[in-house]
Design an enzyme around this catalytic site. Structure first.
Site, mmCIF file in Angstrom:
data_model
loop_
_atom_site.group_PDB
_atom_site.id
_atom_site.type_symbol
_atom_site.label_atom_id
_atom_site.label_comp_id
_atom_site.label_asym_id
_atom_site.label_seq_id
_atom_site.Cartn_x
_atom_site.Cartn_y
_atom_site.Cartn_z
ATOM 1 N N TYR A 163 0.880 -1.165 0.000
ATOM 2 C CA TYR A 163 0.000 0.000 0.000
ATOM 3 C C TYR A 163 0.918 1.215 0.000
ATOM 4 O O TYR A 163 1.415 1.646 1.039
ATOM 5 C CB TYR A 163 -0.921 -0.011 1.220
ATOM 6 N N ASP A 168 -2.218 -1.518 -3.967
ATOM 7 C CA ASP A 168 -2.621 -0.159 -4.285
ATOM 8 C C ASP A 168 -1.331 0.644 -4.382
ATOM 9 O O ASP A 168 -0.768 1.059 -3.375
ATOM 10 C CB ASP A 168 -3.537 0.388 -3.179
ATOM 11 N N ASN A 208 -1.053 3.475 -5.998
ATOM 12 C CA ASN A 208 -1.439 4.885 -5.917
ATOM 13 C C ASN A 208 -0.876 5.756 -7.040
ATOM 14 O O ASN A 208 -0.712 6.966 -6.867
ATOM 15 C CB ASN A 208 -1.073 5.469 -4.547
ATOM 16 N N ASP A 246 -13.920 2.221 -1.942
ATOM 17 C CA ASP A 246 -13.816 3.052 -3.140
ATOM 18 C C ASP A 246 -12.925 2.402 -4.206
ATOM 19 O O ASP A 246 -12.793 2.931 -5.310
ATOM 20 C CB ASP A 246 -13.341 4.468 -2.811
ATOM 21 N N HIS A 247 -12.323 1.260 -3.873
ATOM 22 C CA HIS A 247 -11.518 0.492 -4.832
ATOM 23 C C HIS A 247 -12.243 -0.795 -5.197
ATOM 24 O O HIS A 247 -12.940 -1.394 -4.367
ATOM 25 C CB HIS A 247 -10.178 0.106 -4.224
#
Length: 265
Positions: free
Chosen positions: A106, A150, A152, A255-256
């Site tokens: 992450y 994730d 990002n 939200d993912h």
């Protein structure tokens, strides 16, 4: 045998345990790489995952923030701890499952200002990428290695809803895209999801909660990734890589959306 691996930023594993159970029942993943679990290891809902058929766990957590975990149908052996987070956050977890090394990350979002001097969070994000790049560059590309998580950053023009606008926004700025490309090149990783779709096809795995209807607003970003080393890429089952966009439409969703691939191992 086939190994189905999924990466999913669940945005609180305790809050979304029911959604995870539903997804596991419907899609039968063998391995779940989770991000933003937002709990300490002893707060992780182990019983729920046992009931799902994913009893083998590696959890790196911290109170209320960040946190990553791997849940598996198969035993998890130890893998190198890359410890790429200079702040000591719970952002990295790893394991070897059925002979495949899995590194689950992450990576920091990076705040709002795309400037390393003005924004320490953005500097932290790029430092995280640089540390991983150095470590992967020293690895053997023939070894079966999967990077999940994730990350990002949405790297391509069609990994964001509007390339021109997003080029000035953290997650798609040129310096971030360059950092991601360097990380990918460090071990010649294949971007499995993008490689499975035409370059001009819009792809997204994250949509803001601010939109009442995420499909109507259609302002998504592809922040969640599955990469394979040259030693693993031939094992990817053709046509298996996909983003489960429908999960984003479930009640009280993350939200993912989950991102999946199958390996023939």
């Amino acid at each position: 045998m086939s190994l189905r691996i999924v990466t999913w930023n669940v945005n609180s594993v305790r809050l979304r345990a029911e959604q995870v159970a539903r997804f596991v029942a419907e899609q039968a993943p063998d391995v779940l790489c989770l991000q933003e679990i937002k709990c300490l290891p002893d707060q992780f809902p182990e019983a729920a995952f046992r009931d799902m058929g994913l009893p083998h766990l590696k959890v790196a957590g911290q109170k209320g923030w960040h946190g990553v975990a791997i849940a598996s149908r198969h035993p998890i052996a130890e893998a190198p701890d890359l410890a790429a987070c200079r702040e000591g956050h719970a952002r990295c977890v790893s394991g070897v499952i059925q002979g495949v090394e899995i590194q689950n990350f992450y990576i920091p979002a990076g705040g709002d200002i795309p400037d390393r001097v003005l924004n320490p969070k953005f500097d932290h994000k790029l430092d995280f990428y640089a540390r991983l790049t150095r470590q992967f560059a020293a690895r053997d590309p023939r070894a079966p290695l999967l990077v999940a998580g994730d990350l990002n950053i949405a790297p391509g023009e069609n990994d964001v809803w509007n390339h021109r606008y997003m080029s000035k926004i953290v997650s798609h700025t040129p310096i971030e895209v360059e950092a991601m490309r360097a990380l990918q090149a460090s071990l010649a990783f294949a971007d499995v999801v993008r490689d499975a779709h035409p370059e001009d096809q819009k792809l997204a795995s994250w949509w803001s909660y601010r939109a009442a209807d995420f499909r109507q607003s259609n302002r998504g970003l592809r922040l969640d990734h599955l990469w394979t080393s040259p030693g693993l890429t031939p094992a990817v089952v053709p046509g298996s890589a996909r983003i489960h966009e429908d999960v984003r439409a479930w009640e009280r969703p993350s939200d993912h959306a989950p991102v999946a691939l199958d390996l023939a191992v």
